[in-house]
Design a protein around this motif. Structure first.
Motif, PDB file in Angstrom:
ATOM      1  N   SER A  57       0.892  -1.394   0.161  1.00 34.97           N
ATOM      2  CA  SER A  57      -0.047  -0.087  -0.128  1.00 34.97           C
ATOM      3  C   SER A  57       0.996   1.136   0.129  1.00 34.97           C
ATOM      4  O   SER A  57       0.604   2.056  -0.805  1.00 34.97           O
ATOM      5  N   LYS A  58       1.988   1.134   0.716  1.00 36.39           N
ATOM      6  CA  LYS A  58       2.965   2.593   0.820  1.00 36.39           C
ATOM      7  C   LYS A  58       3.482   2.612  -0.451  1.00 36.39           C
ATOM      8  O   LYS A  58       3.603   3.937  -0.932  1.00 36.39           O
ATOM      9  N   HIS A  59       3.960   1.548  -1.076  1.00 36.60           N
ATOM     10  CA  HIS A  59       4.458   1.603  -2.504  1.00 36.60           C
ATOM     11  C   HIS A  59       3.473   2.437  -3.494  1.00 36.60           C
ATOM     12  O   HIS A  59       4.024   3.238  -4.487  1.00 36.60           O
ATOM     13  N   ILE A  60       2.227   1.551  -3.405  1.00 33.48           N
ATOM     14  CA  ILE A  60       1.298   2.006  -4.341  1.00 33.48           C
ATOM     15  C   ILE A  60       1.079   3.268  -4.151  1.00 33.48           C
ATOM     16  O   ILE A  60       0.678   4.314  -4.966  1.00 33.48           O
ATOM     17  N   SER A  61       0.805   3.858  -2.963  1.00 36.98           N
ATOM     18  CA  SER A  61       0.366   5.425  -2.633  1.00 36.98           C
ATOM     19  C   SER A  61       1.429   6.276  -3.258  1.00 36.98           C
ATOM     20  O   SER A  61       1.190   7.445  -3.663  1.00 36.98           O
ATOM     21  N   LEU A  62       2.702   5.932  -3.163  1.00 41.15           N
ATOM     22  CA  LEU A  62       4.048   6.827  -3.701  1.00 41.15           C
ATOM     23  C   LEU A  62       3.597   6.994  -5.095  1.00 41.15           C
ATOM     24  O   LEU A  62       3.685   8.012  -5.846  1.00 41.15           O
ATOM     25  N   LEU A  63       3.381   5.769  -5.721  1.00 39.05           N
ATOM     26  CA  LEU A  63       3.344   5.869  -7.301  1.00 39.05           C
ATOM     27  C   LEU A  63       1.974   6.759  -7.744  1.00 39.05           C
ATOM     28  O   LEU A  63       1.929   7.247  -8.626  1.00 39.05           O
ATOM     29  N   THR A  64       1.050   6.582  -7.033  1.00 38.99           N
ATOM     30  CA  THR A  64      -0.463   7.105  -7.150  1.00 38.99           C
ATOM     31  C   THR A  64      -0.084   8.807  -7.016  1.00 38.99           C
ATOM     32  O   THR A  64      -0.580   9.464  -7.903  1.00 38.99           O
ATOM     33  N   ASP A  65       0.388   8.970  -5.707  1.00 34.76           N
ATOM     34  CA  ASP A  65       0.679  10.364  -5.609  1.00 34.76           C
ATOM     35  C   ASP A  65       1.377  11.065  -6.770  1.00 34.76           C
ATOM     36  O   ASP A  65       1.423  12.234  -7.147  1.00 34.76           O
ATOM     37  N   ALA A  66       2.494  10.237  -7.290  1.00 35.92           N
ATOM     38  CA  ALA A  66       3.324  10.855  -8.621  1.00 35.92           C
ATOM     39  C   ALA A  66       2.567  10.785  -9.819  1.00 35.92           C
ATOM     40  O   ALA A  66       3.082  11.366 -10.703  1.00 35.92           O
ATOM     41  N   GLY A  67       1.301  10.288  -9.913  1.00 37.03           N
ATOM     42  CA  GLY A  67       0.646  10.152 -10.927  1.00 37.03           C
ATOM     43  C   GLY A  67       0.997   8.968 -11.978  1.00 37.03           C
ATOM     44  O   GLY A  67       0.553   8.978 -13.134  1.00 37.03           O
ATOM     45  N   TYR A  68       1.632   7.944 -11.455  1.00 33.35           N
ATOM     46  CA  TYR A  68       2.030   6.815 -12.149  1.00 33.35           C
ATOM     47  C   TYR A  68       1.163   5.732 -12.196  1.00 33.35           C
ATOM     48  O   TYR A  68       1.196   4.977 -13.153  1.00 33.35           O
ATOM     49  N   VAL A  69       0.335   5.653 -11.282  1.00 32.84           N
ATOM     50  CA  VAL A  69      -0.661   4.616 -11.200  1.00 32.84           C
ATOM     51  C   VAL A  69      -1.921   5.032 -10.789  1.00 32.84           C
ATOM     52  O   VAL A  69      -2.072   6.094  -9.960  1.00 32.84           O
ATOM     53  N   THR A  70      -2.905   4.357 -11.422  1.00 38.47           N
ATOM     54  CA  THR A  70      -4.193   4.672 -10.881  1.00 38.47           C
ATOM     55  C   THR A  70      -4.900   3.304 -10.181  1.00 38.47           C
ATOM     56  O   THR A  70      -4.556   2.270 -10.560  1.00 38.47           O
ATOM     57  N   GLN A  71      -5.882   3.587  -9.440  1.00 33.64           N
ATOM     58  CA  GLN A  71      -6.740   2.695  -8.800  1.00 33.64           C
ATOM     59  C   GLN A  71      -8.171   2.368  -9.242  1.00 33.64           C
ATOM     60  O   GLN A  71      -8.711   3.546  -9.435  1.00 33.64           O
ATOM     61  N   ARG A  72      -8.767   1.173  -9.319  1.00 32.01           N
ATOM     62  CA  ARG A  72     -10.111   1.084  -9.631  1.00 32.01           C
ATOM     63  C   ARG A  72     -10.651   0.156  -8.695  1.00 32.01           C
ATOM     64  O   ARG A  72     -10.026  -1.063  -8.422  1.00 32.01           O
ATOM     65  N   ARG A  73     -11.556   0.468  -8.014  1.00 34.72           N
ATOM     66  CA  ARG A  73     -12.440  -0.557  -6.880  1.00 34.72           C
ATOM     67  C   ARG A  73     -13.540  -1.138  -7.646  1.00 34.72           C
ATOM     68  O   ARG A  73     -14.014  -0.488  -8.276  1.00 34.72           O
ATOM     69  N   ALA A  74     -13.616  -2.319  -7.709  1.00 37.35           N
ATOM     70  CA  ALA A  74     -14.929  -3.028  -8.071  1.00 37.35           C
ATOM     71  C   ALA A  74     -15.185  -4.336  -6.927  1.00 37.35           C
ATOM     72  O   ALA A  74     -14.557  -4.687  -6.313  1.00 37.35           O
ATOM     73  N   VAL A  75     -16.370  -4.883  -7.209  1.00 41.22           N
ATOM     74  CA  VAL A  75     -16.806  -5.684  -6.437  1.00 41.22           C
ATOM     75  C   VAL A  75     -16.683  -7.020  -7.580  1.00 41.22           C
ATOM     76  O   VAL A  75     -17.129  -7.208  -8.519  1.00 41.22           O
ATOM     77  N   ARG A  76     -16.034  -7.896  -6.595  1.00 40.89           N
ATOM     78  CA  ARG A  76     -15.791  -9.201  -7.292  1.00 40.89           C
ATOM     79  C   ARG A  76     -16.036 -10.538  -6.322  1.00 40.89           C
ATOM     80  O   ARG A  76     -15.370 -10.283  -5.111  1.00 40.89           O
ATOM     81  N   ASP A  77     -16.799 -11.443  -6.635  1.00 38.70           N
ATOM     82  CA  ASP A  77     -17.181 -12.456  -5.710  1.00 38.70           C
ATOM     83  C   ASP A  77     -17.552 -11.869  -4.328  1.00 38.70           C
ATOM     84  O   ASP A  77     -17.318 -12.297  -3.284  1.00 38.70           O
ATOM     85  N   ASP A  88      -0.518   6.920 -18.401  1.00 30.50           N
ATOM     86  CA  ASP A  88       0.312   6.939 -19.794  1.00 30.50           C
ATOM     87  C   ASP A  88       1.631   7.606 -19.230  1.00 30.50           C
ATOM     88  O   ASP A  88       2.799   7.421 -19.528  1.00 30.50           O
ATOM     89  N   THR A  89       1.622   8.555 -18.054  1.00 31.65           N
ATOM     90  CA  THR A  89       2.586   9.091 -17.393  1.00 31.65           C
ATOM     91  C   THR A  89       3.438   8.052 -16.855  1.00 31.65           C
ATOM     92  O   THR A  89       4.784   8.037 -16.912  1.00 31.65           O
ATOM     93  N   GLY A  90       3.148   7.269 -16.003  1.00 30.38           N
ATOM     94  CA  GLY A  90       3.635   6.097 -15.472  1.00 30.38           C
ATOM     95  C   GLY A  90       4.385   5.235 -16.404  1.00 30.38           C
ATOM     96  O   GLY A  90       5.517   4.739 -16.131  1.00 30.38           O
ATOM     97  N   ARG A  91       3.762   4.777 -17.408  1.00 32.20           N
ATOM     98  CA  ARG A  91       4.377   3.906 -18.276  1.00 32.20           C
ATOM     99  C   ARG A  91       5.457   4.702 -19.116  1.00 32.20           C
ATOM    100  O   ARG A  91       6.685   4.114 -19.110  1.00 32.20           O
TER     101      ARG A  91
END
Length: 110
Positions: A57-77, A88-91
């Protein structure tokens, strides 16, 4: 520095491609995984990286704050899931970083 990926670092990354934020081993592995997939579920990254939820979570937060990663929440099972993807910026930052690493080691692919 006001963000984890401050202006000075961002400029450096743009100039030579090396990105200190991505360079950390776990974040590099996260970006490498996400670069090869449209989306990856958080729990799949946990299994792949074999780290704790809080560390991921900490690593994802840093990448998200930098605009490199986005998160999508969805219900499964009937459970809430989190799906991650590189922006695109992250890639672009990840691929620029990989190219910089190739140049550093004298690999002609970089």
């Amino acid at each position: 520095m006001t963000t984890p990926h401050g202006t000075e670092q961002a400029t450096e990354a743009l100039e030579n491609g090396f990105d200190n934020l991505i360079h950390a081993p776990v974040r590099l592995r996260i970006c490498a995984t996400l670069d090869h997939a449209r989306e990856v579920e958080f729990s799949a990254l946990l299994t792949l990286l074999d780290i704790s939820k809080s560390a991921l979570s900490k690593h994802i937060s840093l990448l998200t704050d930098a605009g490199y990663v986005t998160q999508r929440r969805a219900v499964r099972d009937t459970r809430q899931r989190v799906w991650l993807r590189l922006t695109d910026t992250g890639r672009s930052a990840y691929r620029g970083h990989v190219a910089a690493l190739h140049r550093i080691v004298g690999d002609p692919q970089g």
